[in-house]
Motif scaffolding. Sequence first.
Motif, PDB file in Angstrom:
ATOM      1  N   GLU A   1       7.021  -7.505   5.981  1.00 55.30           N
ATOM      2  CA  GLU A   1       5.642  -7.580   6.455  1.00 55.30           C
ATOM      3  C   GLU A   1       4.996  -8.878   5.994  1.00 55.30           C
ATOM      4  OE1 GLU A   1       2.405  -7.263   7.951  1.00 55.30           O
ATOM      5  OE2 GLU A   1       3.589  -5.109   7.467  1.00 55.30           O
ATOM      6  N   SER A   2       4.300  -9.497   7.328  1.00 55.11           N
ATOM      7  CA  SER A   2       3.958 -10.871   7.217  1.00 55.11           C
ATOM      8  C   SER A   2       2.508 -10.897   6.761  1.00 55.11           C
ATOM      9  CB  SER A   2       3.946 -11.616   8.417  1.00 55.11           C
ATOM     10  OG  SER A   2       3.318 -10.846   9.353  1.00 55.11           O
ATOM     11  N   ALA A   3       1.774  -9.811   6.923  1.00 58.10           N
ATOM     12  CA  ALA A   3       0.346  -9.728   6.569  1.00 58.10           C
ATOM     13  C   ALA A   3       0.110  -9.537   4.798  1.00 58.10           C
ATOM     14  CB  ALA A   3      -0.453  -8.690   7.209  1.00 58.10           C
ATOM     15  N   GLN A   4      -0.766 -10.291   4.055  1.00 61.84           N
ATOM     16  CA  GLN A   4      -0.761 -10.048   2.922  1.00 61.84           C
ATOM     17  C   GLN A   4      -1.480  -9.059   2.409  1.00 61.84           C
ATOM     18  OE1 GLN A   4      -3.474 -13.508   1.445  1.00 61.84           O
ATOM     19  NE2 GLN A   4      -1.686 -14.723   1.003  1.00 61.84           N
ATOM     20  N   SER A   5      -2.524  -8.320   3.311  1.00 64.07           N
ATOM     21  CA  SER A   5      -3.011  -6.933   2.947  1.00 64.07           C
ATOM     22  C   SER A   5      -2.939  -6.197   4.305  1.00 64.07           C
ATOM     23  CB  SER A   5      -4.145  -7.038   2.506  1.00 64.07           C
ATOM     24  OG  SER A   5      -4.510  -7.648   1.319  1.00 64.07           O
ATOM     25  N   PRO A   6      -1.934  -5.629   4.793  1.00 64.44           N
ATOM     26  CA  PRO A   6      -1.558  -4.777   5.890  1.00 64.44           C
ATOM     27  C   PRO A   6      -2.484  -3.646   5.889  1.00 64.44           C
ATOM     28  CG  PRO A   6       0.275  -5.217   4.709  1.00 64.44           C
ATOM     29  CD  PRO A   6      -0.460  -5.619   3.850  1.00 64.44           C
ATOM     30  N   THR A   7      -3.018  -3.360   6.883  1.00 62.95           N
ATOM     31  CA  THR A   7      -3.953  -2.045   7.044  1.00 62.95           C
ATOM     32  C   THR A   7      -3.221  -1.067   8.015  1.00 62.95           C
ATOM     33  OG1 THR A   7      -4.795  -3.304   9.160  1.00 62.95           O
ATOM     34  CG2 THR A   7      -5.952  -3.585   7.113  1.00 62.95           C
ATOM     35  N   ILE A   8      -3.608   0.215   7.396  1.00 62.10           N
ATOM     36  CA  ILE A   8      -3.040   1.419   8.152  1.00 62.10           C
ATOM     37  C   ILE A   8      -4.105   2.349   8.332  1.00 62.10           C
ATOM     38  CG2 ILE A   8      -2.248   2.398   6.039  1.00 62.10           C
ATOM     39  CD1 ILE A   8       0.069   3.659   7.489  1.00 62.10           C
ATOM     40  N   LEU A   9      -4.084   3.204   9.572  1.00 58.03           N
ATOM     41  CA  LEU A   9      -5.207   3.932   9.930  1.00 58.03           C
ATOM     42  C   LEU A   9      -4.379   5.282   9.957  1.00 58.03           C
ATOM     43  CD1 LEU A   9      -7.986   4.931  10.928  1.00 58.03           C
ATOM     44  CD2 LEU A   9      -7.045   4.286  13.308  1.00 58.03           C
TER      45      LEU A   9
ATOM     46  N   GLU B   1      -0.234  10.458   1.244  1.00 64.47           N
ATOM     47  CA  GLU B   1       0.364  10.453  -0.041  1.00 64.47           C
ATOM     48  C   GLU B   1       1.352   9.289  -0.096  1.00 64.47           C
ATOM     49  OE1 GLU B   1       0.261  12.178  -2.877  1.00 64.47           O
ATOM     50  OE2 GLU B   1      -1.230  13.463  -2.540  1.00 64.47           O
ATOM     51  N   LEU B   2       1.985   9.160   1.120  1.00 65.46           N
ATOM     52  CA  LEU B   2       3.097   7.907   1.306  1.00 65.46           C
ATOM     53  C   LEU B   2       2.576   6.586   1.494  1.00 65.46           C
ATOM     54  CD1 LEU B   2       5.549   9.990   3.537  1.00 65.46           C
ATOM     55  CD2 LEU B   2       5.944   9.354   1.115  1.00 65.46           C
ATOM     56  N   SER B   3       1.164   6.520   2.064  1.00 62.09           N
ATOM     57  CA  SER B   3       0.863   5.304   2.285  1.00 62.09           C
ATOM     58  C   SER B   3       0.250   4.623   0.901  1.00 62.09           C
ATOM     59  CB  SER B   3      -0.466   5.386   3.157  1.00 62.09           C
ATOM     60  OG  SER B   3       0.119   5.712   4.643  1.00 62.09           O
ATOM     61  N   LYS B   4      -0.131   5.543   0.021  1.00 59.86           N
ATOM     62  CA  LYS B   4      -0.567   4.755  -1.160  1.00 59.86           C
ATOM     63  C   LYS B   4       0.620   4.235  -2.219  1.00 59.86           C
ATOM     64  CE  LYS B   4      -0.804   9.232  -3.985  1.00 59.86           C
ATOM     65  NZ  LYS B   4      -1.681  10.184  -4.586  1.00 59.86           N
ATOM     66  N   LEU B   5       1.753   4.514  -1.520  1.00 62.38           N
ATOM     67  CA  LEU B   5       2.859   4.026  -2.326  1.00 62.38           C
ATOM     68  C   LEU B   5       3.445   2.619  -1.618  1.00 62.38           C
ATOM     69  CD1 LEU B   5       5.036   7.353  -2.900  1.00 62.38           C
ATOM     70  CD2 LEU B   5       3.405   6.143  -4.178  1.00 62.38           C
ATOM     71  N   LEU B   6       2.849   2.460  -0.334  1.00 60.11           N
ATOM     72  CA  LEU B   6       3.371   1.324   0.238  1.00 60.11           C
ATOM     73  C   LEU B   6       3.166   0.134  -0.366  1.00 60.11           C
ATOM     74  CD1 LEU B   6       2.441   2.378   3.744  1.00 60.11           C
ATOM     75  CD2 LEU B   6       4.512   2.640   2.699  1.00 60.11           C
ATOM     76  N   ARG B   7       3.829  -1.020  -0.303  1.00 59.69           N
ATOM     77  CA  ARG B   7       3.854  -2.332  -0.876  1.00 59.69           C
ATOM     78  C   ARG B   7       4.519  -3.273  -0.037  1.00 59.69           C
ATOM     79  NH1 ARG B   7       0.963   0.326  -3.577  1.00 59.69           N
ATOM     80  NH2 ARG B   7       0.681   0.549  -5.693  1.00 59.69           N
ATOM     81  N   THR B   8       3.725  -4.521   0.154  1.00 57.71           N
ATOM     82  CA  THR B   8       4.498  -5.618   0.678  1.00 57.71           C
ATOM     83  C   THR B   8       5.631  -6.062  -0.127  1.00 57.71           C
ATOM     84  OG1 THR B   8       3.032  -7.314  -0.074  1.00 57.71           O
ATOM     85  CG2 THR B   8       2.363  -6.169   1.823  1.00 57.71           C
TER      86      THR B   8
ATOM     87  N   GLY C   1       4.424  -7.362  -3.146  1.00 58.25           N
ATOM     88  CA  GLY C   1       3.898  -6.220  -4.100  1.00 58.25           C
ATOM     89  C   GLY C   1       2.342  -6.029  -3.549  1.00 58.25           C
ATOM     90  N   ASN C   2       1.916  -6.285  -2.606  1.00 61.42           N
ATOM     91  CA  ASN C   2       0.511  -5.934  -2.280  1.00 61.42           C
ATOM     92  C   ASN C   2       0.417  -4.521  -1.808  1.00 61.42           C
ATOM     93  OD1 ASN C   2      -0.405  -8.759  -3.327  1.00 61.42           O
ATOM     94  ND2 ASN C   2      -0.063  -9.470  -1.296  1.00 61.42           N
ATOM     95  N   PRO C   3      -0.393  -3.772  -2.084  1.00 67.46           N
ATOM     96  CA  PRO C   3      -0.928  -2.580  -1.542  1.00 67.46           C
ATOM     97  C   PRO C   3      -1.310  -2.665  -0.013  1.00 67.46           C
ATOM     98  CG  PRO C   3      -2.560  -2.986  -3.168  1.00 67.46           C
ATOM     99  CD  PRO C   3      -1.594  -4.015  -3.170  1.00 67.46           C
ATOM    100  N   TYR C   4      -1.129  -1.758   0.558  1.00 71.19           N
ATOM    101  CA  TYR C   4      -1.760  -1.629   1.756  1.00 71.19           C
ATOM    102  C   TYR C   4      -3.107  -0.979   1.960  1.00 71.19           C
ATOM    103  CZ  TYR C   4       2.794  -2.129   4.246  1.00 71.19           C
ATOM    104  OH  TYR C   4       3.996  -2.767   4.719  1.00 71.19           O
ATOM    105  N   ARG C   5      -3.911  -1.496   2.777  1.00 72.72           N
ATOM    106  CA  ARG C   5      -5.268  -0.924   2.840  1.00 72.72           C
ATOM    107  C   ARG C   5      -5.353   0.325   3.680  1.00 72.72           C
ATOM    108  NH1 ARG C   5      -9.247  -5.431   4.937  1.00 72.72           N
ATOM    109  NH2 ARG C   5     -10.745  -3.909   4.177  1.00 72.72           N
TER     110      ARG C   5
ATOM    111  N   GLY D   1      -6.398   7.411  -2.376  1.00 72.61           N
ATOM    112  CA  GLY D   1      -6.370   5.792  -1.996  1.00 72.61           C
ATOM    113  C   GLY D   1      -7.038   5.344  -0.551  1.00 72.61           C
ATOM    114  N   VAL D   2      -7.398   6.343  -0.060  1.00 73.34           N
ATOM    115  CA  VAL D   2      -8.256   5.762   1.176  1.00 73.34           C
ATOM    116  C   VAL D   2      -9.189   4.960   1.042  1.00 73.34           C
ATOM    117  CG1 VAL D   2      -9.213   6.388   3.538  1.00 73.34           C
ATOM    118  CG2 VAL D   2      -7.327   7.651   2.457  1.00 73.34           C
ATOM    119  N   GLU D   3      -9.405   3.721   1.567  1.00 70.81           N
ATOM    120  CA  GLU D   3     -10.601   2.687   1.378  1.00 70.81           C
ATOM    121  C   GLU D   3     -11.762   3.082   1.955  1.00 70.81           C
ATOM    122  OE1 GLU D   3     -11.395  -1.688   2.580  1.00 70.81           O
ATOM    123  OE2 GLU D   3      -9.500  -1.435   1.816  1.00 70.81           O
ATOM    124  N   LYS D   4     -11.813   3.682   3.249  1.00 70.29           N
ATOM    125  CA  LYS D   4     -13.050   3.999   3.692  1.00 70.29           C
ATOM    126  C   LYS D   4     -12.558   5.198   4.758  1.00 70.29           C
ATOM    127  CE  LYS D   4     -17.366   2.368   5.607  1.00 70.29           C
ATOM    128  NZ  LYS D   4     -18.149   1.274   5.835  1.00 70.29           N
ATOM    129  N   VAL D   5     -13.448   6.360   4.796  1.00 69.60           N
ATOM    130  CA  VAL D   5     -13.399   7.337   5.652  1.00 69.60           C
ATOM    131  C   VAL D   5     -14.188   7.273   7.050  1.00 69.60           C
ATOM    132  CG1 VAL D   5     -12.963  10.023   5.922  1.00 69.60           C
ATOM    133  CG2 VAL D   5     -12.336   8.855   3.971  1.00 69.60           C
TER     134      VAL D   5
END
Length: 376
Positions: free
Chosen positions: A152-160, A174-181, A184-188, A205-209
Motif C-alpha cells: 500500500e502506497s498511501a500512508q493512511s488508506p481509506t476504506i468505505l 471486524e476485518l478492516s480494523k485489523l488492516l495495517r499498511t 504499520g499504519n491502520p486504515y481509516r 473502529g469506524v471513524e465516521k458513519v
Amino acid sequence: MRALVTAPGNTATIQDIPVPEPGANEIRIKVHSVALNPVDALYTFNPPAPPGRVVGSDIAGTVDKLGPGVTLWRVGDRVASFLQGATSGNERPGGFAEYAVVEADLAIAIPKEVSFDQAATVPLCSLTAAQALFIRLKIKPPFPSPFTYVPESAQSPTILIYSAMTSLGLFVSELSKLLRTSAGNPYRIFATASPKNLDKLLQLGVEKVFDYRDPEWPRKVRAASGGIHYAVDCISEGDSTANISQTYKEGGGTIACIRKSTWSKDNVREDVIGIYSSVWVGLGKDIIYNNELIPADPSWREFTVEFYRWLSSSTDRFPISPNPVRLMPGGLGRIVADGFTLLGSAKVIDRPMDANTHGSEPWMKPISGEKLVYRA
C-alpha cells in the motif's frame, strides 16, 4: 434424518432422507445450529434445479464421524463450516439437516467461549468479507495467503463499508480494523448505516458513519475522508455502486460488489470498477451458478483453508466477533415460514421495515444488525 429439502411449488419442506456418509478427507457433523443467508431463501423461492435438494449454507455442531484419512479432527470436536446447498445448477450438498458432510480442511474450530449459535454466523459471510478485502481489493491480510500484493502506497488508506450493519458489513468492519499498511499504519474506516447504529460501528473502529438515506452522503464521505481508496458494497443494488464511486479519490479504484446484476452500471465513475465474485469459488469445485459455469480455482480454495485456519487459531474466541444472533423458535421446520419470509427473495432495499409487517411476535421484526439462527 430430518432435512429441509426443496419441494414442488418453489418452496422447501422437512423430509426424511438418508444420513450422509463421509468420504475420504471428509467429516460428518451432527448439526446443532444453522444460520440463514439471503442466498438460501433466494434459491429456495427461485430454484435453479428440480426439487429434492437439501437447503442451507452455514452450520455449527460436533464432529460425528471421520472419513478415511482425516487427522485434523476427533469425534466430538466443535466445528463450524458452510455448504452450497440448493443454490447451484449442479448437485451440491446442503446443511439444514440433522447431519452434514464437509471436507475436513474447510471446517473451523469453535473456541470454548463461542456458542454453536454464534459460530454458525461465521463461515459464509466472514469468508465473503475476506474474499472482498484480500482477493478482490488486493489488501494484504493478517494471515498467510496464496495471493501476492503490491504494498500500500498511501500512508493512511481509506476504506468505505456501504451498509455496514448487514451481516457482511459487520464482518468487513471486524476485518478492516485489523488492516495495517507496510509501515504499520491502520486504515481509516468509513461506513454508511442507519443513525441508530452509530455507537455500535464507532466501537468497531469506524471513524465516521453516514446516514445512507441522506442524498448528500457521497459528497460528505469524500469530504471527510479526502477520497476513498477501497470500498465494499455490501448491498450492491440499484444505485449503491454508482454512489460509492463518487466518494473515490482522484484516479479511482475498485469496489468489491456482493451481487452481480442487481446494481446499475449507469453513473458509475469511469475510473472506478465494480467487481463481483461468488463466495462458492472458495469451495474449490466446478459450480453452475446463475446459469454459468464457475470453474474450480485451487488458489481460492487454499485461501479459504488459510482463512479458516486463522479463525481456528485461538482456543478462547475468534479473532473477529461473530454476528449478533437472533435465535428463532421452531427449529428447521420454521425456517421457510418465518426466516425466509423475513429475508425475502428480492432486493434487500425492498424488504418491508414496518415493525408489524410479518406479525407482532418479537422474532418476526425486521432484520437489523442480526443473524437469524435456528437449532437443528
